[in-house]
Scaffold this active site. Structure first.
Site, PDB file in Angstrom:
ATOM      1  N   SER A  82       0.814  -1.212   0.000  1.00 23.03           N
ATOM      2  CA  SER A  82       0.000   0.000   0.000  1.00 23.03           C
ATOM      3  C   SER A  82       0.850   1.265   0.000  1.00 23.03           C
ATOM      4  O   SER A  82       1.915   1.319   0.622  1.00 23.03           O
ATOM      5  CB  SER A  82      -0.907   0.009   1.238  1.00 23.03           C
ATOM      6  OG  SER A  82      -1.470   1.280   1.448  1.00 23.03           O
ATOM      7  N   SER A  83       0.347   2.291  -0.684  1.00 21.33           N
ATOM      8  CA  SER A  83       1.059   3.582  -0.709  1.00 21.33           C
ATOM      9  C   SER A  83       1.108   4.223   0.666  1.00 21.33           C
ATOM     10  O   SER A  83       1.881   5.154   0.887  1.00 21.33           O
ATOM     11  CB  SER A  83       0.372   4.528  -1.700  1.00 21.33           C
ATOM     12  OG  SER A  83      -0.979   4.758  -1.327  1.00 21.33           O
ATOM     13  N   GLU A  84       0.269   3.741   1.609  1.00 17.39           N
ATOM     14  CA  GLU A  84       0.285   4.255   2.978  1.00 17.39           C
ATOM     15  C   GLU A  84       1.128   3.372   3.901  1.00 17.39           C
ATOM     16  O   GLU A  84       0.919   3.343   5.109  1.00 17.39           O
ATOM     17  CB  GLU A  84      -1.148   4.345   3.519  1.00 17.39           C
ATOM     18  CG  GLU A  84      -2.012   5.368   2.827  1.00 17.39           C
ATOM     19  CD  GLU A  84      -1.646   6.805   3.173  1.00 17.39           C
ATOM     20  OE1 GLU A  84      -0.637   7.015   3.856  1.00 17.39           O
ATOM     21  OE2 GLU A  84      -2.371   7.711   2.735  1.00 17.39           O
ATOM     22  N   HIS A 103      -6.904   1.700   7.727  1.00 16.54           N
ATOM     23  CA  HIS A 103      -7.055   3.065   7.212  1.00 16.54           C
ATOM     24  C   HIS A 103      -8.218   3.044   6.234  1.00 16.54           C
ATOM     25  O   HIS A 103      -8.212   2.278   5.267  1.00 16.54           O
ATOM     26  CB  HIS A 103      -5.762   3.505   6.524  1.00 16.54           C
ATOM     27  CG  HIS A 103      -5.963   4.674   5.587  1.00 16.54           C
ATOM     28  ND1 HIS A 103      -5.361   4.736   4.354  1.00 16.54           N
ATOM     29  CD2 HIS A 103      -6.713   5.797   5.695  1.00 16.54           C
ATOM     30  CE1 HIS A 103      -5.721   5.855   3.739  1.00 16.54           C
ATOM     31  NE2 HIS A 103      -6.553   6.513   4.529  1.00 16.54           N
TER      32      HIS A 103
END
Length: 230
Positions: A82-84, A103
């Site tokens: 994930s980009s997070e 999230h």
């Protein structure tokens, strides 16, 4: 012995299944749209399992998940985490007992995030399961290290924090527990939003809040991260 049959391999399979199931329930409950949001779980061997970037939840399989080490380097899985990723890892670094992070972008909680208003603990279950009011952390660019650090710091003795102009992050003893926290927050945000249309919402007595906050702390301190302490 096959690597997947080792205790470490079994732990990763177990965590991957928990992350996958949590992500799919998160999507089914309407807490995200499309491929937004992300879920992760602590394995216990120093690695973390994350949902992949840009893969739809309905089609997602356990094999799509990605394992990273504490520094964020991929150690297993063919996809992109994930980009997070930074946000999830920051929560794990800050809070040793946390075993799962969610999230998401639930509608009513996100209204409060955009308005930059905390969600008050207007009903008892919020204190029991979240620890108290859900505060709002400062705005930082999505995917940035700064956002991750701000979220982890703002959590404090809470299971949830709003990200200004963004959404919601919740933590728990495992991914499913973190998702339960997100559902409690979203339900409370909806209740508070409606109550304010009717008038000025009442407050739970402070003594009751203090007592239930003690219950929350006891549960978190005594049951979260038990596998990491064993």
């Amino acid at each position: 012995m096959n690597a997947e049959d080792t205790p470490g391999g079994q732990a990763r399979r177990h965590t991957a299944q928990a992350v996958l199931e949590t992500a799919q329930v998160m999507y089914a409950k309407g807490l995200v749209e499309g491929t937004a949001g992300n879920v992760s779980g602590r394995v216990g061997d120093g690695t973390f399992c994350l949902t992949p970037s840009s893969v739809g939840y309905e089609a997602m399989q356990a094999g799509d998940l990605v394992f990273v080490d504490a520094g964020g380097s991929t150690v297993a899985g063919d996809g992109h985490p994930s980009s997070e990723k930074a946000l999830h890892l920051a929560c794990y670094r800050q809070w040793d007992e946390v075993g799962g992070v969610v999230h998401c972008h639930p509608l009513y909680a996100s209204m409060f995030a955009v308005a930059r208003q905390p969600i008050p603990a207007a009903i008892e279950e919020v204190v029991i399961y979240i620890g108290g009011d859900v505060e709002v952390c400062d705005y930082h660019l999505t995917g940035s290290d700064e956002l991750g650090e701000a979220v982890a710091a703002a959590l404090g003795e809470r299971s949830a924090v709003l990200m200004a102009n963004h959404g919601l992050v919740t933590v728990g003893r495992d991914p499913a527990d973190a998702l339960h926290a997100a559902l409690v927050v979203e339900r409370t945000a909806h209740i508070v939003w409606g109550a304010r249309l009717l008038g000025e919402p009442g407050s739970v007595p402070e003594k009751v809040n203090q007592d239930f906050a003690g219950v929350y702390r006891w549960v978190r301190e005594s049951t979260w991260g038990a596998e990491n302490r064993s």
